[in-house]
Every structure is written in C-alpha cells, then in structure tokens.
Design an enzyme around this catalytic site. Structure first.
Site, PDB file in Angstrom:
ATOM      1  CB  VAL A 136      -0.935   0.109   1.227  1.00 37.34           C
ATOM      2  CG1 VAL A 136      -1.782   1.209   1.341  1.00 37.34           C
ATOM      3  CG2 VAL A 136      -1.953  -1.108   1.171  1.00 37.34           C
ATOM      4  CB  CYS A 137       1.162   4.184   0.380  1.00 34.96           C
ATOM      5  SG  CYS A 137       1.450   5.929   0.598  1.00 34.96           S
ATOM      6  CB  THR A 138       6.025   4.707  -0.653  1.00 39.67           C
ATOM      7  OG1 THR A 138       5.664   4.807   1.247  1.00 39.67           O
ATOM      8  CG2 THR A 138       5.366   6.373  -0.917  1.00 39.67           C
ATOM      9  N   GLY A 151      -2.940   2.621  -3.968  1.00 36.19           N
ATOM     10  CA  GLY A 151      -2.513   3.776  -4.077  1.00 36.19           C
ATOM     11  C   GLY A 151      -2.332   4.562  -2.701  1.00 36.19           C
ATOM     12  CB  CYS A 160       2.998   3.718  -4.831  1.00 32.94           C
ATOM     13  SG  CYS A 160       4.093   4.844  -5.530  1.00 32.94           S
TER      14      CYS A 160
END
Length: 243
Positions: free
Chosen positions: A110-112, A160, A130
């Site tokens: 998730v995310c970075t 994202g 991301c």
C-alpha cells in the site's frame, strides 16, 4: 471437534504486515482491519524485534513476530511511510521480503510500500501503483507504474496512497474469500466514502492546494528517490555478480 465441524471451518489464511519505525499507520491498519475479518484470517505484524514500533502518528504498534519466527505467509503486505527511506537498502528487511515473496500466494503493498517491494526485486516486470507523489519512482526499482487505487498484476497487488488501503483490503478480501464476503465487509464497516472536499487526487485538486502538497512532501519524495536509485544499483550489482 467433530470431523463435520472441522470440514466447515475456513482454511487458515496467514496475512502479514511489515511494521517498521515511522510507518504510516493507516497504510497498515486500514487494510488490516478489513482483512482481519476474512474467514480463517490469521494476522501477523512483523518487524526485526517484538518491541513496540513507533508509527508516524505518535502511537506504537506491537509486532507479533520477528523475522526469524514469522511463518510462511499466504499474503505479505508492505505499508508505506517516511520511515521507509531508512530501510530501502536494509538487507535484513529486503531478504525477509524476498524469502516470503517466493512462496506467498499474494505479494502486496500500500502507498510507497510498493517501492520497498521493488527494492527487494519483487516488482521487476510487474505493473504497480503507489501514492501519486512517488508514483513515477516505481520505474526506478524495476516496476511499471500504473495509475489506480488498486492495481493487480498476476499475484502482485498494490494500492495507491494511504486511504486506498481500504479499497485494496476489500479487493484482496474478494480474492481470498469471494465477492459476497467482501461486499459484506464493505457494508459492515460502512465504507461509503463521501469526502467533504473535492481534491483527493492531483487530477481533482485546485492548483494552490496541489502546490502546497508538493512542497510539503518534497523532501520525502527526494529522499525516497535517492534510496530507490541506490536500491536498484544494488540489485544490478548483485545480478552482475551472479552472472
């Protein structure tokens, strides 16, 4: 327990989240809340040691396992966070992810956190998403950037930024337990987003807010880019040595 009752019990699903200092708490806890309700889910929160780990929100998360006693996971998930910069080239972390990634049914982030998967070599040749501010950096670690709240490429699933972790969790829940279960969880958690403002993505934000957001995250974006470049250089060096 009778044999009939045993037959009715859901198969265990081992789901693990990497927890590290200054992790973005919602990246982990949002999808973990959803996935913990999947029938048969066994939740694991993993770090190098079991002492409480400080998140970026000022509270701690207690790991349940360290790298040595963590079982083979069915799902490995890497959340993002500014603390990730410090572990992008940490061989203990990368080695753990590679080992788990070899046999996990789903390798996710998730995310970075996607960038950390890439640093471990687990997104080479895969499409991934991301957080929008770091999105193009996916190419630095061998992934193919693709816009989306949730992107799936074979057994890789990436979300994202931050709140997309809920969408990610529900999408993965559908993969693990079926769409009916995922719909039940979505309703049970009253996931019916109605944001108070328009502008949760650069394509919708007003120019002034977007400029402020980019400035706010500029140092973190730059630091991650340097760490990603170093991680890819290390991967290239390791490949060359193996040839």
């Amino acid at each position: 327990m009778s044999d009939a009752a045993t037959d009715l019990a859901p198969a265990p699903v081992k789901i693990g989240f990497l927890i590290y200092p200054m992790v973005t708490a919602l990246d982990a806890l949002g999808p973990a809340q959803i996935l913990s309700a999947v029938p048969g889910a066994q939740m694991h929160y993993i770090w190098k040691e079991k002492a409480p780990v400080a998140s970026d929100s000022g509270y701690t998360i207690n790991p349940t396992h360290d790298f040595d006693d963590c079982p083979q996971l069915d799902v490995i998930c890497v959340p993002g966070g500014f603390g990730q910069v410090d572990i992008m080239n940490d061989e203990a972390v990368l080695g753990f992810l590679r080992t788990q990634g070899q046999d996990a049914k789903y390798v996710t982030a998730v995310c970075t956190g996607s960038l950390l998967l890439g640093a471990a070599g687990l997104l080479d040749g895969y499409e991934a998403s991301c957080h929008w501010a770091w999105h193009e950096q996916l190419a630095l670690v061998g992934a193919t950037p693709k816009q989306g709240r949730v992107v799936r490429d074979r057994n890789r699933m990436t979300g994202g930024g931050v709140t997309a972790g809920i969408d990610f969790g529900l999408t993965l829940a559908a993969e693990l337990a079926g769409e009916d279960v995922a719909k039940l969880l979505q309703l049970s958690f009253e996931y019916d987003p109605q944001p108070p403002f328009v502008g949760g993505h650069p394509t919708k934000a007003d120019p002034a807010t977007l400029e402020l957001s980019r400035a706010f995250m500029a140092d973190g974006v730059a630091s991650m880019a340097e760490a990603a470049k170093q991680a890819q250089a290390n991967k290239d060096k390791a490949r060359a040595a193996a040839e």
